[in-house]
Design a protein around this motif. Sequence first.
Motif, mmCIF file in Angstrom:
data_model
loop_
_atom_site.group_PDB
_atom_site.id
_atom_site.type_symbol
_atom_site.label_atom_id
_atom_site.label_comp_id
_atom_site.label_asym_id
_atom_site.label_seq_id
_atom_site.Cartn_x
_atom_site.Cartn_y
_atom_site.Cartn_z
ATOM 1 N N ALA A 167 -42.732 -3.639 -35.050
ATOM 2 C CA ALA A 167 -44.001 -4.094 -34.471
ATOM 3 C C ALA A 167 -44.039 -3.600 -33.036
ATOM 4 O O ALA A 167 -43.103 -3.833 -32.272
ATOM 5 C CB ALA A 167 -44.099 -5.618 -34.510
ATOM 6 N N VAL A 168 -45.110 -2.901 -32.689
ATOM 7 C CA VAL A 168 -45.221 -2.344 -31.340
ATOM 8 C C VAL A 168 -46.572 -2.684 -30.741
ATOM 9 O O VAL A 168 -47.565 -2.847 -31.444
ATOM 10 C CB VAL A 168 -45.025 -0.805 -31.316
ATOM 11 N N GLU A 169 -46.588 -2.773 -29.434
ATOM 12 C CA GLU A 169 -47.823 -2.946 -28.685
ATOM 13 C C GLU A 169 -48.299 -1.557 -28.287
ATOM 14 O O GLU A 169 -47.568 -0.803 -27.659
ATOM 15 C CB GLU A 169 -47.537 -3.785 -27.444
ATOM 16 N N VAL A 170 -49.511 -1.214 -28.699
ATOM 17 C CA VAL A 170 -50.082 0.091 -28.365
ATOM 18 C C VAL A 170 -51.202 -0.139 -27.359
ATOM 19 O O VAL A 170 -52.136 -0.892 -27.617
ATOM 20 C CB VAL A 170 -50.622 0.808 -29.626
ATOM 21 N N GLU A 171 -51.071 0.516 -26.228
ATOM 22 C CA GLU A 171 -52.051 0.332 -25.168
ATOM 23 C C GLU A 171 -53.144 1.376 -25.279
ATOM 24 O O GLU A 171 -52.881 2.574 -25.328
ATOM 25 C CB GLU A 171 -51.375 0.418 -23.802
ATOM 26 N N GLY A 172 -54.385 0.891 -25.315
ATOM 27 C CA GLY A 172 -55.548 1.773 -25.325
ATOM 28 C C GLY A 172 -56.061 1.983 -23.919
ATOM 29 O O GLY A 172 -55.357 1.719 -22.943
ATOM 30 N N GLU A 173 -57.295 2.408 -23.809
ATOM 31 C CA GLU A 173 -57.864 2.650 -22.487
ATOM 32 C C GLU A 173 -57.954 1.381 -21.656
ATOM 33 O O GLU A 173 -57.725 1.402 -20.462
ATOM 34 C CB GLU A 173 -59.254 3.281 -22.622
ATOM 35 N N SER A 174 -58.303 0.257 -22.285
ATOM 36 C CA SER A 174 -58.443 -0.977 -21.514
ATOM 37 C C SER A 174 -57.848 -2.193 -22.219
ATOM 38 O O SER A 174 -57.992 -3.305 -21.738
ATOM 39 C CB SER A 174 -59.923 -1.237 -21.229
ATOM 40 N N GLU A 175 -57.192 -2.007 -23.344
ATOM 41 C CA GLU A 175 -56.692 -3.145 -24.091
ATOM 42 C C GLU A 175 -55.487 -2.742 -24.930
ATOM 43 O O GLU A 175 -55.217 -1.561 -25.116
ATOM 44 C CB GLU A 175 -57.795 -3.717 -24.979
ATOM 45 N N GLU A 176 -54.756 -3.760 -25.413
ATOM 46 C CA GLU A 176 -53.582 -3.531 -26.242
ATOM 47 C C GLU A 176 -53.803 -4.134 -27.626
ATOM 48 O O GLU A 176 -54.484 -5.134 -27.759
ATOM 49 C CB GLU A 176 -52.332 -4.198 -25.657
ATOM 50 N N ASP A 177 -53.193 -3.525 -28.612
ATOM 51 C CA ASP A 177 -53.179 -4.097 -29.951
ATOM 52 C C ASP A 177 -51.798 -3.901 -30.553
ATOM 53 O O ASP A 177 -51.028 -3.045 -30.120
ATOM 54 C CB ASP A 177 -54.235 -3.454 -30.854
ATOM 55 N N THR A 178 -51.489 -4.718 -31.556
ATOM 56 C CA THR A 178 -50.206 -4.634 -32.241
ATOM 57 C C THR A 178 -50.357 -3.776 -33.491
ATOM 58 O O THR A 178 -51.294 -3.963 -34.269
ATOM 59 C CB THR A 178 -49.700 -6.037 -32.615
ATOM 60 N N TRP A 179 -49.448 -2.841 -33.655
ATOM 61 C CA TRP A 179 -49.379 -1.976 -34.823
ATOM 62 C C TRP A 179 -48.021 -2.177 -35.486
ATOM 63 O O TRP A 179 -47.041 -2.516 -34.826
ATOM 64 C CB TRP A 179 -49.513 -0.509 -34.421
ATOM 65 N N ILE A 180 -47.965 -1.956 -36.788
ATOM 66 C CA ILE A 180 -46.730 -2.037 -37.563
ATOM 67 C C ILE A 180 -46.407 -0.633 -38.073
ATOM 68 O O ILE A 180 -47.267 0.035 -38.645
ATOM 69 C CB ILE A 180 -46.863 -2.996 -38.768
ATOM 70 N N LEU A 181 -45.153 -0.216 -37.864
ATOM 71 C CA LEU A 181 -44.691 1.097 -38.313
ATOM 72 C C LEU A 181 -43.592 0.906 -39.341
ATOM 73 O O LEU A 181 -42.614 0.192 -39.085
ATOM 74 C CB LEU A 181 -44.162 1.907 -37.127
ATOM 75 N N ASP A 182 -43.756 1.527 -40.514
ATOM 76 C CA ASP A 182 -42.720 1.530 -41.542
ATOM 77 C C ASP A 182 -41.799 2.704 -41.231
ATOM 78 O O ASP A 182 -42.215 3.858 -41.339
ATOM 79 C CB ASP A 182 -43.348 1.682 -42.928
ATOM 80 N N ILE A 183 -40.558 2.427 -40.845
ATOM 81 C CA ILE A 183 -39.686 3.514 -40.404
ATOM 82 C C ILE A 183 -39.143 4.349 -41.563
ATOM 83 O O ILE A 183 -38.679 5.461 -41.349
ATOM 84 C CB ILE A 183 -38.537 3.016 -39.510
ATOM 85 N N GLN A 184 -39.233 3.852 -42.791
ATOM 86 C CA GLN A 184 -38.796 4.638 -43.943
ATOM 87 C C GLN A 184 -39.850 5.648 -44.367
ATOM 88 O O GLN A 184 -39.543 6.787 -44.687
ATOM 89 C CB GLN A 184 -38.439 3.731 -45.121
ATOM 90 N N THR A 185 -41.114 5.239 -44.375
ATOM 91 C CA THR A 185 -42.183 6.122 -44.850
ATOM 92 C C THR A 185 -42.931 6.814 -43.722
ATOM 93 O O THR A 185 -43.621 7.807 -43.957
ATOM 94 C CB THR A 185 -43.222 5.325 -45.674
ATOM 95 N N GLY A 186 -42.855 6.259 -42.516
ATOM 96 C CA GLY A 186 -43.616 6.802 -41.402
ATOM 97 C C GLY A 186 -45.050 6.294 -41.353
ATOM 98 O O GLY A 186 -45.799 6.635 -40.441
ATOM 99 N N ASN A 187 -45.451 5.502 -42.324
ATOM 100 C CA ASN A 187 -46.805 4.947 -42.334
ATOM 101 C C ASN A 187 -46.934 3.839 -41.297
ATOM 102 O O ASN A 187 -45.971 3.138 -41.004
ATOM 103 C CB ASN A 187 -47.153 4.390 -43.718
ATOM 104 N N ASP A 188 -48.139 3.685 -40.778
ATOM 105 C CA ASP A 188 -48.390 2.609 -39.834
ATOM 106 C C ASP A 188 -49.730 1.963 -40.141
ATOM 107 O O ASP A 188 -50.550 2.518 -40.865
ATOM 108 C CB ASP A 188 -48.336 3.101 -38.390
ATOM 109 N N TYR A 189 -49.912 0.775 -39.620
ATOM 110 C CA TYR A 189 -51.200 0.098 -39.740
ATOM 111 C C TYR A 189 -51.393 -0.820 -38.546
ATOM 112 O O TYR A 189 -50.445 -1.306 -37.939
ATOM 113 C CB TYR A 189 -51.343 -0.667 -41.063
ATOM 114 N N ARG A 190 -52.636 -1.020 -38.237
ATOM 115 C CA ARG A 190 -53.016 -1.850 -37.109
ATOM 116 C C ARG A 190 -53.060 -3.304 -37.555
ATOM 117 O O ARG A 190 -53.723 -3.641 -38.536
ATOM 118 C CB ARG A 190 -54.386 -1.393 -36.612
ATOM 119 N N LEU A 191 -52.370 -4.175 -36.829
ATOM 120 C CA LEU A 191 -52.335 -5.588 -37.178
ATOM 121 C C LEU A 191 -53.419 -6.376 -36.441
ATOM 122 O O LEU A 191 -54.016 -7.284 -36.998
ATOM 123 C CB LEU A 191 -50.964 -6.185 -36.860
#
Length: 181
Positions: free
Chosen positions: A8-32
Motif C-alpha cells: 500500500a503506497v501513498e501516491v501524491e498528485g498535483e494537489s492531493e494524495e491517494d492510496t494505491w495497492i501494488l501486487d508485487i507478484q503480478t505488477g498490477n496496481d489499483y487505486r484504493l
Amino acid sequence: SPDGRLIAVEVEGESEEDTWILDIQTGNDYRLTFTGDGNEPAWSPDGTRIYFASDIDSDQEVLLVKPADNSGTTTRVLGGIFDIGHPSLSREKNLISYEDLSGENLDVVVRSLDDSSQVRVLERPRDQFSPALSRNGDYVAFVTHEQGEQELYVQRVDGDAFWTVSEPSNQNPSRPQWSPD
C-alpha cells in the motif's frame, strides 16, 4: 501486506494524495482511495483492510478504514476532535497507534480497535511522531527530539520506561519499522 504480496503506497498528485495497492507478484496496481486525501496507509493485521489518514471532510485529519480489495465503503474509525497521523497496527493485538496533533505537543496515542478505548498516551516534554507498534503490541517505537537531536526510542505500551535505540549520528531517523518476526 502481512503476507508480503501487496504494497500500500501513498501516491501524491498535483494537489492531493491517494492510496494505491501494488501486487508485487503480478505488477498490477489499483487505486484504493478516490477522495484526494488517502495518506499514510497501514494494513490491518489480517490484511483485509487498509487504515489511512484523511482530511477530506474537515480541516482535521481523521482515521478511515476501507477493505483492501476495494469491495466496500470507507468508514471513519477515529477523528473529529483531534488530528491523526501515521497510523500503525499491531498484528497480534487489536491495537492502533497514531500521532495526536491536538495538544501543545505531538503525542503518540495507543487505542484498542475493539472499543476505541484509549490504552495509552505517551506524553513527553517534546513532540513524538511516527509511531510503530510491535507485532505483539507490547512496545511502540517513535521518533522524538527530546534530547535535542532527532532520535528513535522504544517504550512499553504499559509502562513509563523508554530507551534510545538510535544515536544522533544516525542522521535523523524518521519512520521506524519492526522486523516481521
